[in-house]
Enzyme design. Sequence first.
Site, PDB file in Angstrom:
ATOM      1  N   GLY A  12       0.833  -1.105  -0.079  1.00 18.10           N
ATOM      2  CA  GLY A  12      -0.034  -0.016  -0.026  1.00 18.10           C
ATOM      3  C   GLY A  12       0.676   1.333  -0.014  1.00 18.10           C
ATOM      4  N   GLY A  14      -0.232   4.403   0.372  1.00 17.50           N
ATOM      5  CA  GLY A  14      -0.792   5.512   0.870  1.00 17.50           C
ATOM      6  C   GLY A  14      -0.136   6.430   1.777  1.00 17.50           C
ATOM      7  N   PHE A  15      -0.617   7.184   2.721  1.00 15.69           N
ATOM      8  CA  PHE A  15       0.092   8.043   3.620  1.00 15.69           C
ATOM      9  C   PHE A  15       0.977   7.355   4.373  1.00 15.69           C
ATOM     10  CE2 PHE A  15      -3.571  10.697   2.395  1.00 15.69           C
ATOM     11  CZ  PHE A  15      -3.151  11.885   1.832  1.00 15.69           C
ATOM     12  N   GLY A  16       0.388   6.001   5.117  1.00 14.37           N
ATOM     13  CA  GLY A  16       0.935   5.362   6.151  1.00 14.37           C
ATOM     14  C   GLY A  16       2.295   4.681   5.361  1.00 14.37           C
ATOM     15  N   VAL A  80      -2.088  -7.698  -4.206  1.00 13.59           N
ATOM     16  CA  VAL A  80      -1.936  -8.741  -2.794  1.00 13.59           C
ATOM     17  C   VAL A  80      -3.169  -9.518  -2.887  1.00 13.59           C
ATOM     18  CG1 VAL A  80      -1.227  -9.130  -0.625  1.00 13.59           C
ATOM     19  CG2 VAL A  80       0.016  -7.411  -1.986  1.00 13.59           C
ATOM     20  N   GLU A 172     -18.549  17.806   2.302  1.00 11.99           N
ATOM     21  CA  GLU A 172     -17.965  18.418   1.192  1.00 11.99           C
ATOM     22  C   GLU A 172     -18.126  18.358  -0.158  1.00 11.99           C
ATOM     23  OE1 GLU A 172     -13.629  18.566   3.906  1.00 11.99           O
ATOM     24  OE2 GLU A 172     -14.104  16.942   2.557  1.00 11.99           O
ATOM     25  N   ASP A 301      -5.924   2.785   7.643  1.00 11.40           N
ATOM     26  CA  ASP A 301      -7.340   2.258   7.866  1.00 11.40           C
ATOM     27  C   ASP A 301      -7.397   0.950   8.171  1.00 11.40           C
ATOM     28  OD1 ASP A 301      -8.499   4.781   7.315  1.00 11.40           O
ATOM     29  OD2 ASP A 301      -8.470   4.559   4.999  1.00 11.40           O
ATOM     30  N   ALA A 317      -5.559  10.906   7.343  1.00  4.03           N
ATOM     31  CA  ALA A 317      -4.026  11.069   6.769  1.00  4.03           C
ATOM     32  C   ALA A 317      -3.076  11.122   8.005  1.00  4.03           C
ATOM     33  CB  ALA A 317      -3.895  12.081   5.780  1.00  4.03           C
TER      34      ALA A 317
END
Length: 427
Positions: A12, A14-16, A80, A172, A301, A317
């Site tokens: 992944g 993403g941010f992490g 994966v 939003e 997440d 995030a």
Amino acid sequence: MAGESHRIVVVGAGFGGLEAIHHLKGAAVEITLVDRRNHHIFQPLLYQVATASLSTSEIAWPIRHLMRGRPEVTTLLGEVTGVDATARRVRLKDGAQLAYDTLILATGARHAYFGHDEWEPYAPGLKAIEDATTIRRRILIAFEKAERETDPAVQDALLTFVIVGAGPTGVELAGTIAELARDTLAPDFRRIDTHKARVVLVEAGPRVLAGYPDDLSDYTKQSLESLGVEVVLGAAVTECTADGVIYGGKLLPARTIVWAAGVRASPAAEWLGVPADRNGRIIVEPGLTVPGHPEIFAIGDTVSLAGPDGKPVPGIAPAAKQAGVYVARVIRARLAGDPAPPPFRYKHQGSLAQIGKKRAVIDFGWIKLRGALAWWIWGIAHIYFLISVRSRLSVALSWLWIHTRNQRSARLITQGGDEDESRARSG
């Protein structure tokens, strides 16, 4: 070096995942980064792609480009499908396997339809670039079709936009769609009055932005209503179809529905056969390791973990980035033979949500802001956290153009048009 380096697989981008890799720079490790997409997304602004405010290139960057200065990182495009924790191997969809000494699962989340996955073709969620462009296409096509429609009932359905879920994403989306209809598109059409478009925000709970203080929630509801958004509270959606949504036992005809009501974790817990919460998130140890597998970390997440206040760490995030930094510290300590750092402790930096032009809410805990000042802080914060200088400048200029000229330059209908919608309507 290959025989001496510690092998890390990160699933992944993403941010992490990216934050963990960033803080492992210089360590004696070989990292393999796997993601089923070739780009990293700045998810907090994904809704602005969906509402034609920003283009995809302004909030997404090729992963290989981000890793170009890291020779110890190998980037793989792949999906994966499982983990063999005993053999310490990650299985890919094409049959390939990746060996690891340490595994970091940062696999993110997907939409949750509460047991009604059949609703997804009619009510797409917003988690990926493909979702955003699909939603943008449906919104813009709805106005185009309404311009040609002669049946008033069908025209009304085309000009009705329903957002299910009044969390930050739902709020939003609702506010931006309302401004798109009333400000941006109004001069462009001749047969329809886009001011008459209905934007309906449906929430099963008693208020919008449930995680925010009551006064900010009330301000948000009033601000949305002043933009023309119809806010429906305490009404659970019981059906989504090609014709509209059903809530409170009544059908609301609508041709565009967006799902912002819930998320479900990736199947990482199923891969490992470990305990998970009701949303599929792995219940990790205080050090962010998977129970029984100290060599496997799970972040973002993908996990369920209580914060200092006893509440679950939010799937946002900053939380993922903090977890990525922590995991990198733990790995470095292990490689050096040093004691492990104290258990992970999430530090909440505040909650921000935009409502519309010069309207936003911010909860820093020690101070709460609303209105124009909150909107400016919201904008500056999001621009600051974008990855590249080019993106910061581009987004800043796009927002300046939108808020001075009421023009959104990303109003392009791409990828499918009527064919895509017909597939959705046929299920």
